[in-house]
Design an enzyme around this catalytic site. Structure first.
Site, short mmCIF file in Angstrom:
data_model
loop_
_atom_site.label_atom_id
_atom_site.label_comp_id
_atom_site.label_asym_id
_atom_site.label_seq_id
_atom_site.Cartn_x
_atom_site.Cartn_y
_atom_site.Cartn_z
N GLU A 153 0.86 -1.18 0.00
CA GLU A 153 0.00 0.00 0.00
C GLU A 153 0.89 1.22 0.00
OE1 GLU A 153 -2.80 0.50 3.26
OE2 GLU A 153 -3.78 2.07 2.10
N CYS A 192 -6.57 1.09 2.54
CA CYS A 192 -7.48 2.23 2.43
C CYS A 192 -7.25 3.04 1.16
CB CYS A 192 -7.36 3.11 3.66
SG CYS A 192 -7.97 2.30 5.13
N ASN A 241 -12.38 -3.22 0.43
CA ASN A 241 -11.32 -3.31 1.44
C ASN A 241 -11.92 -3.07 2.81
OD1 ASN A 241 -8.53 -3.23 2.55
ND2 ASN A 241 -9.11 -1.11 2.98
N GLU A 242 -12.03 -4.09 3.58
CA GLU A 242 -12.55 -4.05 4.96
C GLU A 242 -13.67 -3.01 5.12
OE1 GLU A 242 -8.90 -3.29 7.37
OE2 GLU A 242 -9.60 -1.22 7.53
O1 AHR Z 1 -2.39 -1.49 6.64
C1 AHR Z 1 -2.79 -0.22 7.00
C2 AHR Z 1 -4.29 -0.04 6.92
O2 AHR Z 1 -4.92 -0.89 7.81
C3 AHR Z 1 -4.92 -0.36 5.60
O3 AHR Z 1 -4.86 0.68 4.73
C4 AHR Z 1 -6.33 -0.66 5.96
O4 AHR Z 1 -6.92 -1.57 5.08
C5 AHR Z 1 -6.24 -1.16 7.38
O5 AHR Z 1 -7.11 -0.52 8.19
#
Ligand code: AHR
Length: 863
Positions: free
Chosen positions: A261, A463, A590-591
């Site tokens: 990320e 995120c 994503n979550e």
């Molecule tokens: O890994 C950091 C963050 O943790 C990621 O962006 C998110 O998916 C999670 O909350």
């Protein structure tokens, strides 16, 4: 017996015993306080007579609001609890003092809450003092509330049959409001809330839930600082270990991969080898939510010398997606425009650097650009000249060779004539990128990642993938093509993404390291913590625009896999990759908060991909925790839709990993497979040390054991640039000149380099059979299909050595020389690295597991 064990036993015991003479029903009082800025959530007290009240917790949080951004939002104000005629409990609450929305959630048992919704019911102000009742005749719920606008108070009502669709809001008089709230004194404080009569079973259930939660939190808090006391009598531990190759099973061949990320400057200033910061002059105040006045088009740029000035212009840019450029005005030759890079430009002696720039002369005075690298002492350590700049935007390139090294050089562009010149996309790359690609990756960092032997790479987040609001979602198609035409954007972690490291570069990296690409695309909703979706509500792409968005998802598959004659395959081929990339997986979401808004959009995307590309494995999402509403609802949705795989995330203390090694042992093998996409052990202070690394190693042995349901796993986050981190711990730290893998990195690498596709069950019989010991010694045995090597992984999270006798008779050893790699240290050690040596093995191997260690034995067999 220590206090910890005693308490645990008490909780379990109380949880199992039912007492006589309990009432059939009693009362629950539901309330919240204004503590922690109203974010403490829903609390309960119970009573059998409405006179004597017993708080639970006290002030235990049985439900939390998920509306809004982290920090000041996520408030629950004046909750109102209500039971409908089916026994389902509904809780509605005020979100804050501004929005014309309220929150609703429902539960059968008062502690497992279903998804939340935030209906918008008024434009007339806020929604306070909410109450609800049920009318049996009309089968409708009536909701009333107070709205305050400019000190004017008005009362309103709406009705609903399902808490999904609401009838038009109507104004009512104060007397027509429901007025059902009660005030009760709890622990000497007056609390306003609602009283609901429920069966005693329900109250007993919430009390037990609370006790289990305490017990669970105690397990989570378990850490090695308790070891001295807990294991003070521990002498030598013996382990009789055996393996059962006859019970072997196939497991995933993609178990260890990486999560990339752009967080902590992982991309620009990190893996992406560009050395010029803000090369396109596109930094904007909004990248940092207007909180940093220096963060603009001028960031990182300055004038070197005293006879020049520069300004930013947007008239007739190089490309509409790259609007800003610099206009450099030189009064006397010798002065120029300088860039300080990302914390300086690292330069290596003898290395070559590719310089490029888009430029146009704005007057009649056409000349060349002298490009210099100057070190901290203002000494020129490399220089070269471009061709003569013409009056039209054109790209100019030249190569600089460094005659000295510098850790913190500057690049200066010096026009050789006076007058005005427009400059944009000023870029400098080392020629030594990973695999030598142009617009490539930093070689040392990329190699450190490659050394894990990751079987897949997930990108671009996290995120970053779903973004801070709809406008900030990561849109893959805007990150491919010529660099000057890509659409740079704000990074959700509050900096800038040039997207120079875009989808093409991600896919190319995957190909270079032989890893499956796993792009993750937003499920039509941005991050639930977004600051830009109407007071933080999750929001979603309007349904009328979803077809276009779905097409974008399908286009990605064509871009990656279509032949060069297809519309998007042609774009890929033009970028230099005529062969398909063979994309097999795609992550959707994503979550995310699992809401109706999410479900509707996820389902549309999932069905479209499934229909058009049944060959692609879609990975769904089940929230940011290992339990709770999003996890439950996400799994329910995945099961209903038969989503092939879901992405689980959990960052937990080492204690959680130690006490949940059976987490996947109980998973239903007939449902979706699991991609454990984000996990890490977090201790207070967030170090990455032997304690966190070994608790991850311990857990990873259970992941291998469950490799028939867990297909893929990735530690998160991967990279962090020193001095620029938004999140710790990470797997690999770095600065401009050094790469600093962590202890946790070595665990991932040992697992990645010693993976197998067959799991061989085994047993460990310890001389002391206590649970404390059993949970801290773990093993997993796998066989690598290609080399046929058998790999034994042994974790010892005890402060004492474990003398293991390993019966290898059934493995049919071919070579008595095995390779042993051991990682060990004290729990707080952050610098340990694995040591490897030869190990003599025989059918009855004696091996001593050092205290706090992870050992990997790789041996040759005849099978
Ligand atoms: O890994 C950091 C963050 O943790 C990621 O962006 C998110 O998916 C999670 O909350």
């Amino acid at each position: 017996m220590n206090k910890y064990i005693l308490l645990s036993i008490v909780f379990i015991f109380k949880g199992l015993v039912a007492f006589c003479n309990e009432p059939d029903s009693a009362y629950v009082f539901a309330y919240s306080t204004n503590k922690n800025n109203n974010t403490a959530g829903l609390h309960y007290a119970w009573s059998v007579d409405k006179e004597n009240w017993h708080t639970i917790g006290p002030e235990w949080r049985f439900l939390a609001s998920d509306f809004g951004t982290w920090g000041a939002q996520k408030k629950m104000i004046q909750p109102f609890l209500f039971e409908d005629e089916t026994g389902l409990k509904h809780c509605i609450w005020t979100l804050n003092n501004e929005v014309g929305q309220f929150a609703h959630a429902a539960s059968d048992d008062l502690f497992n809450w279903k998804r939340q919704s935030y209906p918008e019911v008024t434009e007339e102000g806020n929604v306070l003092d909410l109450e609800v009742s049920y009318d049996k005749a009309s089968k409708q719920y009536l909701i009333t509330w107070l709205s305050e606008k400019q000190e004017q108070k008005k009362w309103f009502k709406t009705t609903t049959v399902d808490f999904k669709n609401y009838d038009e809001t109507q104004e009512i008089t104060k007397n027509e409001r429901l007025n059902l709230r009660s005030t009760i004194v709890l622990d000497d404080e007056e609390q306003s809330g609602s009283i609901v009569k429920v069966s005693w079973k329900r109250i007993d259930g919430i009390i037990k839930w609370h006790e289990w939660s305490l017990f669970h939190n105690q397990e989570r808090a378990d850490n090695t600082s308790l070891d001295a006391e807990r294991f003070k009598d521990l002498q030598s531990v013996k382990a009789a270990i055996s393996v059962q190759p006859e019970k072997r099973k196939k497991i995933s061949d993609k178990l260890v991969g990486i999560f990339f990320e752009d967080i902590n400057y992982a991309a620009d200033g990190g893996l992406y080898a560009e050395l010029v910061q803000n090369r396109g002059f596109e930094y904007a105040l909004s990248d940092r939510k207007n909180r940093d006045s220096t963060w603009n088009s001028y960031k990182s740029w300055s004038i070197e010398g005293s006879d020049a000035t520069f300004s930013i212009d947007t008239t007739e840019p190089v490309h509409v997606n790259n609007k800003h450029f610099a206009v450099l005005k030189v009064d006397k030759t010798g002065s120029g425009l300088a860039n300080e890079g990302f914390d300086g430009i690292p330069v290596k002696i003898g290395e070559k650097y590719d310089f490029s720039v888009f430029a146009k002369s704005l007057g009649d005075n056409n000349g060349r650009l002298l490009v210099q690298l100057i070190d901290e002492n203002k000494k020129v350590i490399a220089e070269s000249k471009t061709g003569t700049i013409s009056g039209k935007w054109k790209k100019y390139e030249t190569v600089l060779e460094a005659n000295a090294a510098s850790e913190k050089a500057k690049i200066v562009v010096i026009p050789q004539v006076t007058g005005e010149v427009a400059l944009d996309m000023i870029s400098l790359f080392p020629q030594n990128t990973f695999k030598g690609h142009k617009n490539g990756l930093r070689a040392d960092l990329a190699q450190t990642i490659a050394d894990i032997h990751p079987k897949f790479v997930r990108f671009p987040g996290g995120c970053v993938a779903h973004g801070d609001g709809l406008a900030n979602m990561y849109r893959w198609s805007r990150t491919v093509g010529p660099l000057e035409a890509r659409v740079p954007q704000r990074n959700i972690w509050n900096y800038h993404q040039s997207v120079g490291l875009g989808y093409f570069e991600y896919f190319q990296f995957c190909e270079d390291i032989n890893a499956e690409p796993i792009p993750v695309l937003a499920a039509g909703v941005p991050c639930q913590n977004s600051a830009t979706c109407g007071h933080g509500q999750q929001g979603g792409i309007p349904l009328c625009d979803m077809d276009e968005y779905i097409q974008e998802v399908l286009d990605l598959i064509e871009w990656a896999n279509g032949d060069a004659t297809t519309k998007w395959g042609k774009v890929r081929a033009k970028a230099g990759h005529s062969e398909p990339f063979h994309l097999k997986y795609i992550g959707i979401g994503n979550e995310d908060l699992i809401t109706d808004i999410f479900e509707e959009r996820f389902t549309m995307i999932f069905k479209a991909v499934q229909e058009k590309h049944p060959e692609i494995t879609v990975i769904g999402t089940v929230g940011p925790f290992y339990m709770g509403t999003d996890y439950e609802e996400g799994w329910e949705l995945a099961t209903k839709l038969e989503v092939p795989m879901v992405d689980e995330h959990y960052y937990q203390p080492p204690g959680w990993f130690i006490h949940n090694q059976d987490f996947y042992d109980r998973y239903d093998r007939s449902k979706s497979k699991v991609y454990l996409g984000e996990y890490a052990a977090h201790l207070p202070g967030r170090p990455n040390n032997i304690e966190t690394a070994l608790s991850e190693a311990l857990y990873m042995t259970s992941l291998e054991r469950n490799g028939d349901v867990v297909e893929m796993t990735s530690y998160a986050p991967l990279l962090a640039k020193e001095g620029n981190t938004q999140w710790t711990p990470d797997l690999i730290y770095f600065n401009n000149n050094e790469v600093k893998p962590t202890v946790g990195y070595h665990v991932q690498k040992l697992f990645g380099q010693n993976a197998g596709e067959t799991y061989i069950p085994g047993t460990i019989q310890l001389s002391d059979n206590s649970e404390d010991l059993k949970k801290r010694v773990a093993m997993s045995v796998v066989q690598d299909a290609e080399s046929k090597d058998i790999i034994i992984k042994l974790v010892n999270l005890l402060p004492a050595e474990v003398e293991a006798g390993i019966d290898l008779t059934k493995l049919n050893i071919a070579d008595s020389d095995a390779v042993l790699s051991v990682l060990s240290g004290t729990p707080d050690d952050k610098t340990a690295i694995p040591q490897s040596r030869k190990l003599q093995v025989s059918d009855n191997l004696k091996y001593q597991l050092p205290a706090y260690s992870f050992s990997v034995i790789r041996l040759k067999t005849n099978n």
